[in-house]
Design a protein around this motif. Structure first.
Motif, mmCIF file in Angstrom:
data_model
loop_
_atom_site.group_PDB
_atom_site.id
_atom_site.type_symbol
_atom_site.label_atom_id
_atom_site.label_comp_id
_atom_site.label_asym_id
_atom_site.label_seq_id
_atom_site.Cartn_x
_atom_site.Cartn_y
_atom_site.Cartn_z
ATOM 1 N N ILE A 2 -7.137 -3.510 -3.549
ATOM 2 C CA ILE A 2 -6.679 -4.805 -3.048
ATOM 3 C C ILE A 2 -7.723 -5.480 -2.173
ATOM 4 C CG2 ILE A 2 -4.250 -4.174 -3.165
ATOM 5 C CD1 ILE A 2 -4.131 -4.061 -0.198
ATOM 6 N N CYS A 3 -7.712 -6.812 -2.229
ATOM 7 C CA CYS A 3 -8.568 -7.642 -1.371
ATOM 8 C C CYS A 3 -7.628 -8.522 -0.557
ATOM 9 C CB CYS A 3 -9.469 -8.527 -2.218
ATOM 10 S SG CYS A 3 -10.470 -7.569 -3.350
ATOM 11 N N VAL A 4 -7.899 -8.596 0.748
ATOM 12 C CA VAL A 4 -7.012 -9.352 1.633
ATOM 13 C C VAL A 4 -7.808 -10.427 2.364
ATOM 14 C CG1 VAL A 4 -5.424 -9.216 3.597
ATOM 15 C CG2 VAL A 4 -5.600 -7.279 1.999
ATOM 16 N N CYS A 5 -7.356 -11.660 2.209
ATOM 17 C CA CYS A 5 -7.995 -12.765 2.940
ATOM 18 C C CYS A 5 -6.933 -13.364 3.844
ATOM 19 C CB CYS A 5 -8.517 -13.812 1.954
ATOM 20 S SG CYS A 5 -9.340 -15.175 2.788
ATOM 21 N N GLU A 47 -16.022 13.621 -1.590
ATOM 22 C CA GLU A 47 -15.395 13.916 -2.893
ATOM 23 C C GLU A 47 -13.872 13.928 -2.827
ATOM 24 O OE1 GLU A 47 -16.854 18.443 -2.516
ATOM 25 O OE2 GLU A 47 -15.774 18.036 -4.387
ATOM 26 N N PHE A 48 -13.305 14.121 -1.620
ATOM 27 C CA PHE A 48 -11.831 14.150 -1.544
ATOM 28 C C PHE A 48 -11.279 12.838 -1.014
ATOM 29 C CE2 PHE A 48 -11.775 18.434 -2.775
ATOM 30 C CZ PHE A 48 -12.823 19.083 -2.120
ATOM 31 N N LEU A 49 -12.174 11.833 -0.921
ATOM 32 C CA LEU A 49 -11.758 10.553 -0.340
ATOM 33 C C LEU A 49 -10.699 9.886 -1.221
ATOM 34 C CD1 LEU A 49 -12.666 8.870 2.126
ATOM 35 C CD2 LEU A 49 -14.113 7.552 0.569
ATOM 36 N N ASN A 50 -9.616 9.413 -0.633
ATOM 37 C CA ASN A 50 -8.592 8.691 -1.390
ATOM 38 C C ASN A 50 -8.598 7.192 -1.075
ATOM 39 O OD1 ASN A 50 -6.238 11.384 -1.124
ATOM 40 N ND2 ASN A 50 -7.527 10.844 -2.818
ATOM 41 N N TYR A 51 -9.022 6.828 0.155
ATOM 42 C CA TYR A 51 -8.940 5.404 0.532
ATOM 43 C C TYR A 51 -10.263 4.967 1.175
ATOM 44 C CZ TYR A 51 -4.112 6.569 -0.279
ATOM 45 O OH TYR A 51 -2.958 7.028 -0.878
ATOM 46 N N ILE A 79 0.851 -1.209 0.000
ATOM 47 C CA ILE A 79 0.000 0.000 0.000
ATOM 48 C C ILE A 79 0.880 1.250 0.000
ATOM 49 C CG2 ILE A 79 -1.704 1.334 1.302
ATOM 50 C CD1 ILE A 79 -2.889 -1.269 2.320
ATOM 51 N N SER A 80 2.014 1.168 0.717
ATOM 52 C CA SER A 80 2.882 2.360 0.812
ATOM 53 C C SER A 80 3.479 2.731 -0.543
ATOM 54 C CB SER A 80 4.035 2.092 1.803
ATOM 55 O OG SER A 80 3.492 1.702 3.036
ATOM 56 N N ILE A 116 -9.867 -0.970 -0.446
ATOM 57 C CA ILE A 116 -9.176 -2.065 0.249
ATOM 58 C C ILE A 116 -10.243 -2.892 0.961
ATOM 59 C CG2 ILE A 116 -7.467 -2.637 2.031
ATOM 60 C CD1 ILE A 116 -6.212 0.161 1.506
ATOM 61 N N LEU A 117 -10.363 -4.160 0.563
ATOM 62 C CA LEU A 117 -11.377 -5.041 1.145
ATOM 63 C C LEU A 117 -10.663 -6.118 1.949
ATOM 64 C CD1 LEU A 117 -12.640 -3.712 -1.457
ATOM 65 C CD2 LEU A 117 -14.080 -5.718 -1.593
#
Ligand code: ATP
Length: 525
Positions: free
Chosen positions: A48-51, A162-166, A40-41, A248-249
């Motif tokens: 991305i999806c993380v299980c 509207e300014f959401l990045n993540y 992510i950095s 990110i899920l």
């Protein structure tokens, strides 16, 4: 700096954040964090999806890189939004963010627990700009349940994504089940309004899997699902860079085909999983010991529970308290079981304090119960499934399924309350004879048959508890018979249970007084 902290530096974690992590006793990273944090950095343009298993540190795997991304922001705007399914989780995730942004001017807020108008004042404020009045965000990071978020999108003037990045969706498989998805449409429209993706005019957006490439990286497998955003409006093709909103899920039981979540318009999604695709379907904590016991009738279930407690709570050494969570199938069962346990005290030297924890209680009552449980005043929390997802209580020793969960997803999340952060833990599932076939089939389907151990207890094992159990049942009958004369039948379960909890506790106190006097009288005679 210790070598461990030095290793945190190797993952691109900045000194100010290493210090905050150290203050919460975190000086090294778990497997999933070692992959996700640097990814992510350093990487843009991929959702991305993380299980990864329960208790494997998924929260910090996104919180650490995201706060680093925005810490040097100049203007405060809502940049990180985390959506979780329950208020208890909202408060838990907000505390995690609060602990790692210490000594910065970042602001995190949480929704859904305080009155709506109070939240509105914490989210935005109006200010004068020349002869115009403007609105500005008071928060950088927001943690919310879906419902309260939609309320603010619709009703709070000046609140905008509207300014959401993540956008982080934790326990994603639960939140993105079809029935919940209306909140997602509202959220995506609001977030995309400024991300050059005018969803209204692109309602024929779709996704098409080109192919899936899989690569191994350490203990993590990464599937690159080459998805092309298809926009059949002639001449209007969205490039990956056009969508500045990174999604990110995460979940311990994430679906393997994230592109099913088409509403999110995942961009070049990468799927990180700790279990190799060909391997077992549900990766569980390696430190978890899973057992099951067959109960020949439903009446025998409490006796099996008492035997589990007898084998868990060491009666000789009261200092080694155990933290136990017992899941039941319903609010009513939670209430009745807790009442029954209150009448069964000092069985064979077995002493414990149990309380019920369910959605019938208010958020503040549940938080008070959790702090009593955390500091050892309560030994056993009898829970409905509100506790099963994501709740992180340190050092739960045992999870008991008083009723076998109906599906593997619920099983994974329930037993995942123990054996967290690499610590040992045990789970026991009480399976009635007629449930056995379904239970074993569920475990087989999830390729867990080899990891569950059958405990072959016999009826004689339950002998020591029989008298107390029968006495407790008698006391319960007194309560429920008395209740029949008090409560008018009501079809609203939670009110019925709420009023029954109040009337029961009054009746329970009276009965306890009576039985104490009787015991005293017997003792004095
Ligand atoms: N690097 C670390 N070192 C030590 N403890 C950690 C580390 N990362 C997380 N933890 C602790 O591990 C516990 C579980 O973390 P977390 O709740 O994020 O797990 P999770 O994977 O989200 O679990 P679930 O799937 O049940 O939601 C927490 O108490 C957290 O403080």
């Amino acid at each position: 700096m210790t070598t461990e902290e030095d290793s945190l530096k190797n993952y691109g974690i900045e000194p100010w954040l290493i210090k905050n992590l150290h203050d919460i006793s975190i000086s090294s990273l778990f497997t999933v964090q070692k992959e996700i944090i640097p990814f992510i950095s350093k990487t843009e343009g991929h959702d991305i999806c993380v299980c990864a298993p329960t208790g494997s540190g998924k929260t910090l795997s996104y919180a650490i890189p995201l706060v680093q991304k925005i810490v040097n922001r100049v203007i405060r705007r809502l940049k990180i939004l985390v959506v979780v399914p329950t208020h208890d989780l909202v408060s838990q995730v907000e505390k995690t963010f609060k602990s790692i942004i210490k000594h910065t001017d970042l602001v995190v807020e949480y929704l859904g627990i305080r009155p709506f108008h109070i939240e509105q004042k914490l989210l935005v404020r109006q200010y004068q700009f020349g002869d115009h009045s403007k609105m500005e965000s008071l928060v950088d990071i927001l943690v919310s349940t879906p419902g309260r978020l939609v309320d603010h999108i619709n009703e709070t003037k000046g609140f905008t994504l509207e300014f959401l990045n993540y956008l982080v969706i934790d326990e994603a498989d639960r939140l993105l089940r079809q029935s919940f998805q209306d909140w997602l449409e509202i959220l995506m429209d609001s977030a995309n309004s400024n991300n050059n993706m005018d969803i209204e005019n692109n309602n024929n957006l779709g996704t098409n899997i080109n192919n899936i490439t899989v690569k191994e990286q350490g203990n993590i497998q990464i599937q690159e699902i080459n998805v092309k955003l298809i926009d059949s409006t002639p001449g209007n093709h969205l490039s990956q860079s056009q969508c500045k909103l990174v999604k990110i899920l995460l979940s311990a039981t994430m679906t393997y085909n994230p592109t099913k979540i088409s509403l999110l318009q995942l961009h070049a999604p990468l799927f990180f999983t700790t279990s190799k695709i060909k391997e077992i379907k549900y990766k569980m904590p390696e430190t978890l010991k899973e057992s099951y016991i067959i109960s020949s009738t439903s009446e025998q279930r409490p006796l099996v529970l008492l035997n589990i407690l007898k084998n868990t709570i060491s009666t000789d050494d009261s200092t080694s308290k155990k933290k136990i969570i017992c899941f039941t199938k319903s609010l009513e069962t939670t209430h009745r079981l807790n009442l029954l346990l209150k009448f069964i005290q000092n069985v064979d030297g077995l002493k414990f304090v149990s309380e019920e924890y369910s959605s019938v209680q208010s958020q503040s009552e549940r938080s008070a119960l959790l702090s009593r449980f955390r500091n050892g005043e309560i030994d056993i929390l009898i829970c409905s499934d509100i506790m099963s997802r994501g709740m992180d209580i340190q050092d739960i020793d045992v999870v008991i399924n008083y009723n076998a969960p109906p599906n593997i997803t619920l099983y994974v999340h329930r037993v995942g309350r123990t054996a967290r952060a690499g610590k040992d833990g045990s789970s026991y599932t009480i399976v009635e004879k007629q449930e056995l076939k379904h239970y074993l089939f569920t475990m087989k389907k999830a390729e867990r048959s080899h990891s569950i151990h059958k405990l072959k207890w016999k009826f004689e094992d339950y002998k020591p508890y029989e008298v107390q159990y029968k006495n407790a049942l008698y006391q319960m009958r007194l309560i429920f018979n008395k209740r029949k004369t008090i409560d008018e039948p009501s079809n609203d379960t939670s009110t019925t249970i709420q009023s029954s909890m109040e009337s029961d506790s009054r009746l329970y106190e009276n009965l306890l007084e009576v039985s104490k006097k009787k015991a005293k009288a017997n003792f004095n005679c």
